[in-house]
Write a protein that holds these residues in place. Structure first.
Motif, short mmCIF file in Angstrom:
data_model
loop_
_atom_site.label_atom_id
_atom_site.label_comp_id
_atom_site.label_asym_id
_atom_site.label_seq_id
_atom_site.Cartn_x
_atom_site.Cartn_y
_atom_site.Cartn_z
N GLU A 60 -5.01 1.54 3.26
CA GLU A 60 -4.95 2.92 2.76
C GLU A 60 -5.71 3.87 3.68
O GLU A 60 -5.25 4.97 3.97
CB GLU A 60 -5.52 2.97 1.34
CG GLU A 60 -4.62 2.32 0.29
CD GLU A 60 -5.25 2.35 -1.09
OE1 GLU A 60 -6.42 2.77 -1.19
OE2 GLU A 60 -4.58 1.96 -2.06
N ARG A 61 -6.86 3.42 4.19
CA ARG A 61 -7.62 4.27 5.12
C ARG A 61 -6.83 4.50 6.40
O ARG A 61 -6.81 5.61 6.94
CB ARG A 61 -8.96 3.62 5.44
CG ARG A 61 -9.96 3.67 4.30
CD ARG A 61 -11.36 3.36 4.79
NE ARG A 61 -11.44 2.06 5.43
CZ ARG A 61 -11.73 0.93 4.80
NH1 ARG A 61 -11.94 0.93 3.49
NH2 ARG A 61 -11.79 -0.21 5.46
N VAL B 91 0.87 -1.18 0.00
CA VAL B 91 0.00 0.00 0.00
C VAL B 91 0.91 1.23 0.00
O VAL B 91 1.76 1.38 0.88
CB VAL B 91 -0.93 0.01 1.21
CG1 VAL B 91 -1.80 1.27 1.21
CG2 VAL B 91 -1.80 -1.24 1.22
N SER C 168 1.22 5.54 -0.41
CA SER C 168 0.52 6.82 -0.34
C SER C 168 1.56 7.93 -0.43
O SER C 168 2.53 7.95 0.33
CB SER C 168 -0.26 6.92 0.97
OG SER C 168 -0.82 8.21 1.11
N ARG D 34 -6.13 -4.01 1.07
CA ARG D 34 -5.43 -2.84 0.56
C ARG D 34 -6.23 -1.56 0.86
O ARG D 34 -5.67 -0.55 1.31
CB ARG D 34 -5.20 -2.97 -0.95
CG ARG D 34 -4.44 -1.80 -1.57
CD ARG D 34 -4.46 -1.89 -3.08
NE ARG D 34 -3.77 -3.10 -3.53
CZ ARG D 34 -2.46 -3.13 -3.78
NH1 ARG D 34 -1.74 -2.04 -3.61
NH2 ARG D 34 -1.90 -4.23 -4.18
N LEU E 54 -4.12 7.13 5.74
CA LEU E 54 -4.69 8.46 5.66
C LEU E 54 -5.08 8.98 7.04
O LEU E 54 -4.84 10.17 7.38
CB LEU E 54 -5.91 8.46 4.73
CG LEU E 54 -5.60 8.16 3.24
CD1 LEU E 54 -6.91 8.10 2.47
CD2 LEU E 54 -4.68 9.20 2.65
#
Length: 389
Positions: A376-377, A210, A212, A372, A380
């Motif tokens: 990602e959450r 993952v 970001s 995934r 964030l």
């Protein structure tokens, strides 16, 4: 209640002598002489009651020959006769009332006895139910105690059996969290690039990575005319940060990457465990002497890899791929520790179409996509908390 009929005297002297109440003294003496000769004991030796009868005749004669006693006897007999006549004069209705009242009294007594019997029966039934309930409760308590004892025994036996068993692996025990500025590593902006970079520590599940990339304002004041080293766009107070989760197929590879974090931190790359703490299985291995190195700060010391040898490793990987796996294995970690990821599904047959993928592969793909999205959450949310702080 109506009066009872008058009771007759035990022995009526007139009847005993066989004379009337108007008899004279001469008639009384003559009747006594005649009767006494018949019942005299000397003449009736075989009659056991002869003496009693003779005595009664003598007493009756003496009573009637005494004027005062005879007057009292006559008054008593007249009173008894009057009472008997009065009682006989009662009509049928009063007699029925008396009979009904007596019947009610008998029914009341009978009902009271039945009520007492019923009360006694209820009390006996209550006692029986209480006793049965007490026995059931005691049996239930004994069953619970026996069950608890069996559970405790099994727990102790299980603890004795599992005392040397390793703790189970968690969902993040093979995943590391990586943070670095994009300006320092401009090529590490894709999951495949990250997988190639950390491939030196061990096999990586590239599909589970993952990544970001987010802009973050710098807290340092920028001086005009001096380029910013953390950005690729020249002087600016905004720098691009990369936050990624890299999942290895074995915990030994993840342990090697985290153990190299001091060296990587010097190169502006922060590597930590994704779960926030070291997996318990590492301490279990360390306590049994199966994990080399000494504990200090972030974990045991392990061989680290720098960028100077990266080109040589890429060359070795191209020319001798089998040797790369042997050289990248963490030397002090048990090589027999099981992999935490399922083996990749076999490739589809040549004759099958793209829509004929088996159910197991589809399920695995959906699970990875959901994992995934969840990771990602979490990234964030963590970045939002860091910006807020």
């Amino acid at each position: 209640m109506a009066p009872a009929p008058p009771a007759e005297t035990d022995v009526n002297p007139y009847e005993l002598l066989g004379i009337s109440q108007e008899a004279t003294e001469a008639e009384i003496r003559s009747a006594y002489r005649a009767r006494s000769l018949k019942v005299h004991p000397d003449r009736n030796r075989k009659d056991p009651d002869a003496a009693r009868k003779f005595h009664e005749l003598t007493n009756a004669s003496n009573l009637l020959l005494d004027p005062l006693r005879r007057l009292a006897l006559d008054a008593q007999l007249r009173l008894a006769s009057a009472k008997k006549a009065r009682f006989a004069a009662y009509d049928t209705k009063r007699k029925n009332l008396v009979t009904e009242l007596e019947e009610r009294e008998r029914e009341f007594k009978k009902a009271r006895l039945e009520k007492e019997k019923e009360k006694f029966a209820k009390e006996s039934e209550n006692e029986r139910v209480k006793e049965a309930g007490r026995r059931l409760r005691e049996e239930k308590e004994r069953e619970l105690e026996e069950r608890d004892r069996v559970k405790a025994t099994r727990k102790v036996e299980q603890e004795d059996v599992d005392v040397d068993a390793p703790p189970p692996l968690g969902p993040y025990d093979t995943t590391i969290r990586v943070k670095f500025p994009l300006a320092k590593y401009p090529t590490l902006n894709t999951p495949s690039a990250l997988a190639a970079y950390f491939q030196r520590f061990g096999a990586i599940d590239e599909d589970a990575i993952v990544l970001s990339v987010k802009a973050r304002k710098s807290t340092k004041k920028h001086r005009p005319g001096i380029p910013d080293q953390n950005t690729s766009e020249g002087p600016s107070n905004v720098k691009m940060l990369v936050n990624a989760l890299v999942t290895f197929t074995q915990i030994g590879a993840a342990f090697g990457a985290v153990s190299s974090s001091p060296k990587l931190r010097e190169q502006d790359m922060k590597v930590t465990w994704a779960g926030g703490s070291e997996p318990p299985v590492l301490q279990w291995l360390r306590d049994r002497g199966k994990l080399g190195g000494t504990t200090s700060g972030s974990g045991p010391q392990a061989p680290v890899f720098d960028d100077a040898t990266e080109a040589e490793r890429e060359t070795t990987k191209a020319s001798h791929p089998s040797n790369l796996a042997d050289s990248s294995k963490f030397s002090t970690f048990p090589s027999t520790f099981p992999s935490t990821l399922p083996p990749p599904p076999p490739p589809p047959a040549a004759t099958s179409t793209s829509s004929a993928m088996d159910y197991e592969s589809l399920t695995l793909l959906r699970m990875r996509e959901a994992e995934r999205a969840r990771l990602e959450r979490e990234i964030l949310e963590a970045e939002a908390k860091e910006e807020g702080s």
